[in-house]
Design an enzyme around this catalytic site. Structure first.
Site: not given
Ligand code: NAD
Ligand code: USQ
Length: 396
Positions: A145, A187, A189-190, A193
């Site tokens: 991320t 967070s 979560y972050h 990563k």
């Molecule tokens: P998602 O939650 O939709 O998909 C994750 C998948 O992984 C799910 O199907 C879940 O069941 C599976 N999973 C989780 N833990 C597991 C485990 N221990 N064993 C096997 N399967 C498992 O999430 P996503 O949005 O598809 O994100 C995928 C990856 O991309 C994540 O690592 C996330 O951090 C990264 N990412 C997502 C975004 C975004 O905006 N969605 C942005 C940046 C990075």
């Molecule tokens: N935000 C709003 N209103 C909303 C939801 C979010 O203003 O209704 C704001 C949040 O406060 C934050 C920003 O929008 O400042 C981004 O929030 P987000 O939920 O869109 O993104 P984030 O929590 O950062 O996480 C998402 C994915 C995560 C990925 C990350 C990429 O869930 O898996 O790693 O985006 S990044 O943001 O570049 O770290």
């Protein structure tokens, strides 16, 4: 290539599996379906009616004649099954999406924090340890991320992972060194990563593992060329306060006729990428491989940066939606600037889809089509970063 996709039932994993399969790669999806169980825990479902993985795979092979294998396995919890699978398939590459990816979900409670750390760190470490134990020359592509860099305004274009620093030693001599860019996760979560980054740096240096870490921005959109082919292939579309990401939430809120929930003033600037570009980048990363260099290949998987307020105004201009400034549940800077390099993926052929293109309309149409599946009570974000944030929200 033989490619295992860990987390291939998820929002990014499923369309990436289809993209790789449609480009003649032999794909195996591994997932423990925890994301579908979290939907039940939170009492909210994807806005789009996603089918079971078996139904998805059958539909894909029926339409294209291409088979995708599937294995139900917990990457974080079943090391023996993981090594057995890797030894049997001997993949050329693995793509690792299998982590708990929502920042608000990771901040809900102590048990959610602990689950997120246990799941994410163990998933990544099990994969790396198993590849070393088996002596496999498998390329690891991980979805990381942009959040690892933190969101302090920096007077530079953020580099791709590594950063050149110089310092003066105790004798007054100047030295140069390359380090991982200092992390500042916002967070739990972050934070996981950021821990992943260290695991990758160690295994690339100590065991010569070939690793690509894709520092991805916020993904928007829901469909890709392949998921559009048939309703049974439809992708997940999260809109709830935990898993819905900001632009996708605004699009659903506009379609439902509810105000766009801008946290605080909306001065938070973040990096974005459309889902279609995201799956292309994953394929480009897999197909371009990575050499043994003792260091990780980090690529910033982003196409543009925007502040939340500007996104809200854009969606409002297109749809007429109202904008609401709500108390920010997160502990984050109200305003920041962000500029980052993405030259490595551009050099591999990424041709960015920008927000002005018609894809906003497509997501709006999908949101409208499935609006009757939405539960308005699940829109507010009720995961607070700390008690002060909770108090601020209830005082409003
Ligand atoms: P998602 O939650 O939709 O998909 C994750 C998948 O992984 C799910 O199907 C879940 O069941 C599976 N999973 C989780 N833990 C597991 C485990 N221990 N064993 C096997 N399967 C498992 O999430 P996503 O949005 O598809 O994100 C995928 C990856 O991309 C994540 O690592 C996330 O951090 C990264 N990412 C997502 C975004 C975004 O905006 N969605 C942005 C940046 C990075
Ligand atoms: N935000 C709003 N209103 C909303 C939801 C979010 O203003 O209704 C704001 C949040 O406060 C934050 C920003 O929008 O400042 C981004 O929030 P987000 O939920 O869109 O993104 P984030 O929590 O950062 O996480 C998402 C994915 C995560 C990925 C990350 C990429 O869930 O898996 O790693 O985006 S990044 O943001 O570049 O770290």
């Amino acid at each position: 290539m033989k490619v295992i996709i860990f987390g291939g039932d998820g929002f990014c994993g499923w369309p990436s599996a289809l993209e790789l399969s449609s480009h003649d790669h032999e794909v195996t999806i591994v997932d423990n379906f925890v994301r579908r169980r979290i939907d039940n825990e939170l009492g909210v479902q994807s806005l789009t009616p996603i089918r079971s993985l078996d139904e998805r795979r059958k539909a894909w092979s029926g339409l294209t004649g291409r088979a995708i294998d599937a294995v139900d396995l917990d990457l974080a919890g079943d090391y023996a099954a993981l090594t057995e699978l890797l030894a049997r398939v001997r993949p050329d590459a693995v793509v690792h999406f299998a982590e708990q990816r929502a920042a608000p979900y990771s901040m809900r409670s102590p048990s959610h924090k602990r689950y997120t750390v246990d799941n994410n760190v163990n998933a990544t470490h099990n994969l790396l340890a198993a590849l070393v134990e088996l002596g496999l020359d498998t390329h690891v592509v991980h979805l990381g991320t942009m959040g690892v860099y933190g969101y302090d305004t920096a007077p530079i274009d953020l580099p791709e992972g590594y950063f050149d620093v110089s310092f003066v030693d105790r004798n007054g001599d100047t030295h140069a060194r390359e380090i991982l860019y200092p992390t500042k996760p916002g967070s739990v979560y972050h934070l996981t990563k950021s821990l992943d980054q260290l695991l990758f740096e160690f295994y690339a240096r100590n065991d010569d593992l070939r690793i690509t870490d894709l520092h991805q921005g916020i993904v928007w959109g829901t469909q890709t060329t392949q998921t559009r082919l048939d309703e049974r292939l439809i992708n997940r579309f999260d809109y709830d306060g935990d898993f819905g990401t900001v632009l996708n939430r605004f699009l659903v809120q506009a379609a439902l006729g509810t105000p766009l929930t801008v946290h605080g003033t909306g001065g938070q600037t973040r990096a974005f990428i459309n889902l279609q570009d995201s799956v292309r980048c994953v394929r480009l990363a897999v197909e371009s491989g990575a050499d043994v260099t003792g260091r990780v290949r980090v690529m910033n998987q982003i196409t543009e940066t925007h502040c939340v307020r500007d996104l809200a105004h854009l969606v409002s201009r297109v749809t007429g939606a109202e904008i609401a400034e709500v108390a920010n549940p997160r502990n984050e800077a109200d305003v920041n600037e962000l500029s980052a390099r993405n030259s490595r993926l551009l050099a591999l052929g990424l041709d960015p889809i920008l927000l002005e293109t018609g894809l906003l309309e497509e997501s709006l149409d999908i949101a409208k089509k499935y609006a009757d599946r939405a539960d308005l009570s699940r829109i507010p974000c009720v995961s607070y970063w700390n008690d002060a944030r909770r108090a601020l929200a209830s005082a409003r």
